[in-house]
Design an enzyme around this catalytic site. Structure first.
Site: not given
Length: 500
Positions: A331, A436
């Site tokens: 991310c 994630h």
């Protein structure tokens, strides 16, 4: 209507989240329909539900302990700090606005309807709602407009159990001070207190317990021993960053100032053959000798990229890369590894555009809308010399930016909706992804560990580590420890008669 019980603390990080989780598992084990609830949570550690809503990770752990699917009603208000005085406000799983602390405090009365509506929806069909407070109920400067401690307790009419952390020191003073700072009607809600994280012989503690019981006229419900559980933490106020465990494989994690979703490395921390280290500065990285380096997520990628470069941590990351250490960015860490980060709408800063570390051939643009989705996909490329093509992966996305691969850079995975995710460097030594939970995938994680074993000329490891099974073992151990330490008969009396 569901019964309830609320756990408040004498301060932050005293064990509210884990004791709430333990109570969910204990009650579920006894056959009750139970759900966790925290009206307002401040944390950078979040999760995405099946319907694409964002909620605090602690309530996800609690839901898993209750053996139910996480739902956003368990955490209707989530605050994600993006500066020292401000935060992003997420209501019922969707980012609504940014506010500084003063404005948010004044805005809280408008959130009461959301908080109560979520609680009522959650309580439908449940036997017990286990509620977690936030910080301390004795923060008298915040009592007006409170929607998470005694203000919430009044709204849902719940009995309260107070938790004190003896490992910090001053537990008796903190219990006494907390109760004495409450209003008489608030004190009446405190039905007992728990002393958490005790080391040593409990007999030495009993005289103090007797004296404090007499002073506050509230009974002690138990003393819980200090024990380390490998369970996702509420936020970055965590013991995990001082982990001194040993392992044949070392996974290094760059500790960013706005570190978020650090639980992406939990599966490595749980692995019996892996040691996870966190590096906070240039010196830490100079001394580091990781087998794999992870750049984790960030709530403010612009600021964290500037920090990494200005502090010379970026130079050390380049040095480790030149020495052959493979690198994974997740991310914000993925964005940081690229060539450039653009912020045309001043979402994170007024800089407009900054250079990244340039280890991945991408350009990121910070958008005004946040993408929150759980997804599955298949890996497309090779990383660290491993043939990963067609390997199934799943995870969740929480990000404001989009990243464009340059010069036909090889994507990491193709997702279920047909879009591609991430990039793998041409030489296969650097990989970035928006997913994630990527290391929660047993197949991918074990392949990475085995490749690192081969690189270090280590023997093949044991049977693949089952992440989900290990989590369940830890939840059960937590519940067993807490149940054995508390007066459960008294706890059930506090909850009241449950009509099943």
């Amino acid at each position: 209507m569901a019964k309830n019980i609320m756990f408040m603390g004498t301060g932050s990080s005293v064990g509210k989240s884990l004791i709430t989780a333990a109570m969910c598992r204990i009650l579920d084990n006894h056959g009750y329909q139970v759900a966790p609830y925290k009206s307002q949570n401040m944390a950078l550690n979040s999760f995405i539900t099946k319907d694409g809503k964002e909620m605090g990770r602690a309530q996800v752990v609690q839901a898993e302990c209750a053996r139910m699917e996480p739902q956003v009603e368990m955490n209707p208000v989530l605050l994600k700090p993006n500066s020292d005085v401000g935060c992003q406000v997420i209501l019922m799983g969707k980012a609504e606005f940014n506010m500084d602390a003063m404005d948010y405090h004044a805005h809280k009365p408008k959130l009461v309807e959301i908080v109560i509506s979520a609680y009522d929806a959650l309580a439908e069909g449940k036997d017990v709602i286990v509620i977690e407070g936030a910080g301390s109920p004795a923060e008298i400067n915040l009592r007006d407009n409170d929607i998470v401690n005694m203000g919430l307790a009044e709204l849902v009419d719940t009995p309260v159990v107070l938790i004190g952390d003896i490992d910090k020191g001053g537990v008796f003073a903190s219990i006494y001070g907390t109760i004495m700072l409450l209003q008489p009607e608030e004190r009446a809600r405190i039905k007992g207190f728990i002393i958490n994280k005790f080391r040593g012989d409990v007999e030495l503690l009993k005289p103090g317990i007797k004296m404090i019981e007499e002073l506050v006229n509230v009974p002690c419900l138990g003393v819980i021993p200090y024990k380390r559980f490998v369970i996702d933490d509420e936020d970055s106020v965590s013991e995990r960053f001082d982990n001194n465990s040993e392992g044949l494989i070392t996974i290094g994690v760059v500790y960013l100032p706005h570190l978020s979703n650090f639980t992406d490395c939990t599966a490595f921390e749980m692995h019996p053959d892996v040691k996870v280290e966190y590096y906070r500065n240039q010196r830490d990285l100079q001394l580091a000798n990781p087998d794999l380096l992870v750049i984790p997520g960030s709530k403010n990628t612009i600021d964290d990229t500037c920090h990494v470069i200005n502090s010379k941590m970026g130079d050390e990351i380049h040095r480790l890369h030149d020495c052959g250490v493979p690198i994974v960015g997740i991310c914000g860490g993925y964005q940081l590894l690229g060539k450039e980060i653009r912020d045309p709408f001043s979402v994170e800063s007024t800089k407009g555009s900054i250079d990244g570390l340039g280890l991945l051939n991408i350009v990121t643009t910070i958008e005004e809308e946040k993408r929150t989705v759980r997804t599955t996909g298949k890996v497309l490329g090779n990383f660290m010399g491993m043939a990963l093509a067609d390997m199934d992966v799943e995870g969740y996305e929480i990000h404001m930016g989009t990243s464009e691969a340059l010069d036909q850079a090889k994507p990491f995975a193709i997702l279920a909706d047909g879009t591609v995710d991430g990039v793998i460097a041409e030489d296969g030594t650097v990989m970035g992804t928006y997913l994630h939970g990527i290391f929660d995938n047993d197949g991918l994680r074990e392949k990475i560990i085995e490749a690192l074993r081969v690189k270090k000329n280590l023997e093949a490891g044991p049977t693949a580590f089952d992440f989900k099974a290990f989590k369940e073992e830890q939840y059960d151990l937590l519940a067993e420890t807490v149940e054995a330490s508390l007066d459960m008969k008294k706890i059930m009396e506090i909850i009241g008669e449950i009509k099943k």
